[in-house]
Write an enzyme that holds these catalytic residues in place. Structure first.
Site, PDB file in Angstrom:
ATOM      1  N   THR A   7       0.840  -1.191   0.000  1.00 45.21           N
ATOM      2  CA  THR A   7       0.000   0.000   0.000  1.00 45.21           C
ATOM      3  C   THR A   7       0.876   1.243   0.000  1.00 45.21           C
ATOM      4  OG1 THR A   7      -0.094   0.403   2.401  1.00 45.21           O
ATOM      5  CG2 THR A   7      -1.629  -1.229   1.482  1.00 45.21           C
ATOM      6  N   ASP A   8       0.297   2.360  -0.430  1.00 43.29           N
ATOM      7  CA  ASP A   8       0.938   3.630  -0.130  1.00 43.29           C
ATOM      8  C   ASP A   8       0.745   3.898   1.361  1.00 43.29           C
ATOM      9  OD1 ASP A   8       2.264   6.048  -0.417  1.00 43.29           O
ATOM     10  OD2 ASP A   8       1.176   6.604  -2.215  1.00 43.29           O
ATOM     11  N   ALA A   9       1.382   4.942   1.858  1.00 47.74           N
ATOM     12  CA  ALA A   9       1.451   5.173   3.301  1.00 47.74           C
ATOM     13  C   ALA A   9       0.065   5.189   3.943  1.00 47.74           C
ATOM     14  CB  ALA A   9       2.167   6.485   3.595  1.00 47.74           C
TER      15      ALA A   9
END
Length: 744
Positions: free
Chosen positions: A272-274
Site C-alpha cells: 500500500t501507499d502510506a
C-alpha cells in the site's frame, strides 16, 4: 562493523525453489509473525520515540520491512536485530524513495521523460540502484508511472507526462535500470511502480482527491504504463491512496487481483501507499480498522506500509484470523510473496552491508558524469529569437545572473531528496561562473523572494532537511537586478517554482510564476538587453505573454545541474529535449491533451474560446535546437495489411544546420474510422538521433498489431479494426509529413 558478503547471484532462482523455501518458513510461523512479515514501518531516526517503538517491533518479529532508513551503519544495526535476535532469523526488507538518485541526484523523472531517451532513463536508474543497494536498501518506491494531464497536480514531476506510449517506454526502461535482468541482480533493487491506478487524474488536480475515469480512459491511457512495467519484470506494485470510481484503489479486488494478477499475470507483491490499508476505514469504505485490514488483504494487498505514529491495519489480522473473518490460506499467500522477494534478493545469505564498499560506490565519479549528461539531454529549448543562444564566452564581457533559484542547491535537485548534501550540488550560478571563465564578469541578484507556501509541505518535516530561504526587499532588489541587466551583455534569469512547490502535497490552483517573479521578468525584459530565461519547474508555467529572447526548460536538473546548464548555454552541447506534455497558454485550457478526439466541429477546433486560440502555446513533443532538421522521404513498406500484421515505416532525417545536434524522430498515427472514435494523433514510436552538420540518416519504425489495438467501450474489449490509418512523422505532435495505409 564490516561483514564479508556472499557474492550476489548473477542468475535468477527457479520459482519452484523459491516457493519451497518460503513455504518451509511459513510452516514454522505464528499468525503474529506472519502479520509482522507483511507490515512495513516508517523509521524516522529523528523521531526517537517512534524509532524506539519500531525497533521493539523488529526485535519481536512484528515487522518485515522498514522504510526511510538510509544510513548504512543504521541499516546494518537494525538488520542484525532481525537476523540475530528473532526466532526465525528472517531479514528485513529495506525500502526507500529512490526516485531520481540517492547520493548522486539525477534530473527529476519528468525531465528524464523529456529526453525521449529510454537508455538514459535506464542508465540513470542503474546508478541510483547501485548507490542504494550498496548502503543496504533493497527496494525502491519507483518508478511513478502515473499519467498526468492536469498540470495543477504536483506529482506529475515523478512521472513521464501525459502520453501512455512515452509513459510505457519510460516505465519499462526504469524498471530495467532498477532491477537488472532479474530480481536479485547484483547492485540492483526491486522496482515498485506506483500508484496503481489512475492517481494522476485526481479531480481538479488536487492531490489525494478522488478519481473518476471511464473504462476507455483507464485501459487506453492510464493502465498501459503499469502493464509495461509489469511486462518488464517489476517485482512490486504500490496501490494508490485515492478512490477510483467510488472504490478506494487499495480495496479494489478488480484492480489488484482481476486486472493485475489474473489478466496481466503479475507475480510480485503489492504494497500500500502510506497508511492506505488503514485508510479504507478513513474513506468510510471499511467499518473498522480490522475490517480495513481484511478488505485490503482480500483485494490483493500483500504488505501494508503502516501509517507513521498510527495503528497498523495488518497487525489486526491475527485477531481477524482467530475470529474466522480471514483464512489461513489468504494470509499465507501474502506472506509467501513477501518472503519470495527476500529470498530472490539473497537477503538470507547476504543480509548485511559492506561499509567500505558502500563508501566506494557512493563516491564513484562516473555517477556524477551520468548525472551531468542526463541534465544536458533533458533540457527543452522553447524559444530562441535571433539565435541569442548559444552564448559566446569569447565575445562576452559580463553576464547578469538573476533569480531566486539561481544559487539554490536545494531547489536545483528538486523534491524527493531526503539527505541533501549541498557540497554535491553545482548550482546554476556556480556552473555559469565556472564555464564563463575569469574573462567574463558575473554579477548576481536573487531579484525577488521566493514566497512561502500557504500550507506546510511534507518536505518541511520528517526526515527532510529544510533548505535555506533567501528573503529580500522585492522592490529594491528588482531595481538592483534591472541595473545589473542594463550593465551586462546578457541577462540570464533563473525562474520557476521552489522544490517544495511541486511533488506530493503540492498541487496548485495557478500556473503563474510564484511571488513577484513576473514583475522581475517584465522589468528585466524592459531594459532592452538580451534576456535568457531558464525555467526551473516540472509543469508548464504561464509567463503572461512575456517574451524573453530565449526560454529553456531545465526542470530540476539534479546535483550536476549547474555544470550541465552552463554547457548548454555556451553551446558545448545543443539542447535536444522534447516536451512530454502540451504546454497550455494558461490554466483555463487544462486539461489539454494532444491526443484528443475529433469533434463534430473540427473546423472550429481553434475557436473553442472566443477570447484566445485553443491551441497549446507549445505542443507535445516540441523542442528547438541550435541546429535545424528536415524530415523527408516517408516510406511505408506496403499500402495494405491484414488485421494482425505489422507494417514498416521509414523516414529520412537530415541535419540542415551548421552544428552537431540531436533530433527526436516521432511517429504518430490516426485511425479514420472503426469500432470507436480514436484520437487525432497518437504517439507510436520515437528515436533520438545525434547528427553531424549535413548528415542524413534513415530511421525505421515497425507498427505492430498491438500498436493499432485499443479498448472500445462498445464491445468492452480490445479490438483492432479494419480501417484506414494515417501516419505522421516529424519533430513534434504537429508533424506534417504524412502517409496512410489500409488495414483489411
Amino acid at each position: 562493523m564490516r561483514s564479508t558478503p556472499t557474492p550476489a547471484r548473477s542468475e535468477a532462482l527457479s520459482d519452484e525453489a523459491v516457493r519451497a523455501r518460503a513455504d518451509a518458513l511459513i510452516a514454522q510461523m505464528t499468525p503474529q509473525e506472519k502479520a509482522g512479515q507483511i507490515t512495513q514501518y516508517f523509521d524516522f531516526l529523528n523521531a526517537p520515540e517512534e524509532a524506539a517503538r519500531v525497533e521493539q517491533e523488529v526485535a519481536a518479529a512484528r515487522a518485515g520491512s522498514l522504510l526511510f532508513v538510509h544510513d548504512p551503519a543504521q541499516l546494518d544495526r537494525l538488520q542484525r536485530i532481525a537476523v540475530e535476535q528473532t526466532r526465525l532469523k528472517i531479514p528485513l526488507l529495506f525500502g526507500y524513495d529512490v526516485i531520481h538518485g540517492l547520493r548522486t541526484i539525477l534530473p527529476v523523472p519528468i525531465a528524464i521523460a523529456a529526453s525521449w531517451d529510454p537508455l538514459l532513463a535506464e542508465q540513470g536508474q542503474r546508478v541510483a540502484a547501485r548507490e542504494a543497494r550498496a548502503v543496504g536498501i533493497h527496494w525502491t518506491f519507483a518508478p511513478n508511472v502515473d499519467i498526468a494531464r492536469d498540470p495543477r497536480w504536483g506529482r506529475m514531476i515523478e512521472g513521464a507526462g501525459e502520453d501512455p506510449y512515452l509513459g510505457s517506454v519510460m516505465a519499462a526502461a526504469q524498471v530495467r535500470g532498477f532491477q537488472g535482468t532479474h530480481i536479485g541482480s547484483p547492485g540492483r533493487l526491486i522496482a515498485g511502480p506506483k500508484h496503481f491506478a489512475g492517481y494522476g487524474a485526481s479531480i481538479g488536480g488536487r492531490d489525494y482527491d478522488e478519481v473518476n475515469l471511464s473504462d476507455s480512459e483507464l485501459w487506453n491511457v492510464y493502465l498501459p504504463p503499469f502493464k509495461a512495467a509489469v511486462d518488464a519484470g517489476a517485482g512490486n506494485i504500490m496501490s494508490a491512496y485515492m478512490g477510483l470510481n467510488g472504490v478506494p484503489a487499495t480495496g479494489s479486488h478488480w484492480l489488484l487481483t482481476q486486472v493485475l494478477r489474473e489478466t496481466w499475470g503479475f507475480k510480485g507483491f503489492v504494497v500500500t501507499d502510506a497508511g492506505s490499508a488503514h485508510d479504507l476505514h478513513t474513506h468510510e469504505f471499511a467499518s473498522s480498522v480490522p475490517d480495513a485490514g481484511v478488505r485490503a488483504l482480500r483485494a490483493g494487498v500483500d504488505m501494508e506500509m503502516a501509517p507513521p505514529f498510527g495503528i497498523s491495519a495488518f497487525q489486526t489480522l491475527p485477531q481477524s484470523l482467530a475470529e474466522g473473518r480471514l483464512s489461513t490460506t489468504e494470509l499465507d499467500d501474502a506472506v509467501r510473496r513477501v518472503l519470495e522477494a527476500k529470498i530472490r534478493m539473497g537477503l538470507f545469505e547476504q543480509p548485511y552491508v559492506d561499509l567500505d564498499e558502500a563508501q566506494r560506490v557512493l563516491n564513484d565519479p562516473e555517477h556524477r558524469d551520468v548525472a551531468r549528461v542526463a541534465a544536458e539531454r533533458t533540457a527543452v529549448l522553447l524559444r530562441n529569437d535571433g539565435g541569442v543562444l548559444p552564448l559566446d564566452a569569447r565575445a562576452l564581457k559580463s553576464i547578469a545572473v538573476i533569480g531566486p533559484l539561481a544559487d539554490s542547491a536545494r531547489d536545483t535537485v528538486g523534491p524527493w531528496v531526503f539527505d541533501q548534501d549541498d557540497s554535491e550540488t553545482v548550482t546554476l550560478l556556480d556552473g555559469i561562473r565556472a564555464r564563463a571563465g575569469s574573462g567574463v564578469r558575473i554579477e548576481y541578484s536573487p531579484g525577488v523572494t521566493m514566497p512561502a507556501r500557504l500550507h506546510r509541505s511534507i518536505f518541511d518535516s520528517g526526515p527532510h532537511k529544510a533548505g535555506p530561504r533567501v528573503e529580500v526587499d522585492d522592490d529594491a532588489e528588482i531595481l538592483r537586478a534591472v541595473e545589473l541587466a542594463r550593465a551586462a551583455d546578457v541577462a540570464v534569469l533563473v525562474l520557476g517554482e521552489g522544490q517544495i512547490m511541486i511533488g506530493e502535497h503540492a498541487s496548485r490552483s495557478s500556473l503563474d510564476l510564484p511571488g513577484r517573479q513576473q514583475d522581475l521578468l517584465d522589468a528585466v525584459i524592459a531594459t532592452g538587453q538580451p534576456v535568457v530565461v531558464l525555467l526551473m519547474s516540472a509543469r508548464p508555467l504561464d509567463l503572461k505573454g512575456s517574451q524573453p529572447d530565449a526560454l529553456m526548460g531545465i526542470w530540476y536538473p539534479g546535483s550536476q545541474g549547474g555544470a550541465a546548464v552552463a554547457r548548454l548555454l555556451f553551446g558545448d552541447v545543443s539542447p535536444g529535449g522534447k516536451l512530454p506534455f502540451n504546454w497550455p497558454r494558461n490554466i483555463g485550457q487544462i486539461p489539454l491533451p494532444y491526443a484528443h478526439l475529433r469533434t463534430h466541429q473540427p473546423k472550429t477546433a481553434e475557436e473553442r474560446y472566443w477570447n484566445e486560440p485553443n491551441s497549446p502555446l507549445y505542443p507535445f513533443g516540441f523542442g528547438l535546437s541550435y541546429s535545424s532538421f528536415e524530415f523527408s522521404n516517408l516510406q511505408l513498406d506496403r499500402s495494405e495489411v491484414a488485421v494482425g500484421e505489422a507494417i514498416r515505416v521509414s523516414v529520412d532525417v537530415s541535419n540542415t544546420g551548421g552544428r552537431e545536434a540531436d533530433e527526436v524522430a516521432q511517429l504518430y498515427i490516426h485511425q479514420r474510422h472503426g469500432t470507436a472514435a480514436r484520437p487525432v494523433r497518437e504517439l507510436k514510436g520515437f528515436e533520438r538521433l545525434t547528427l553531424a552538420p549535413g548528415e542524413r540518416r534513415t530511421v525505421s519504425f515497425t507498427l505492430k498489431p498491438q500498436d493499432l489495438t485499443y479498448w472500445a467501450a462498445s464491445t468492452r474489449n480490445f479490438v483492432q479494426d479494419a480501417t484506414v490509418i494515417d501516419v505522421y512523422v516529424g519533430g513534434s505532435s504537429t508533424a506534417a509529413l504524412s502517409g496512410s495505409f489500409e488495414v483489411r
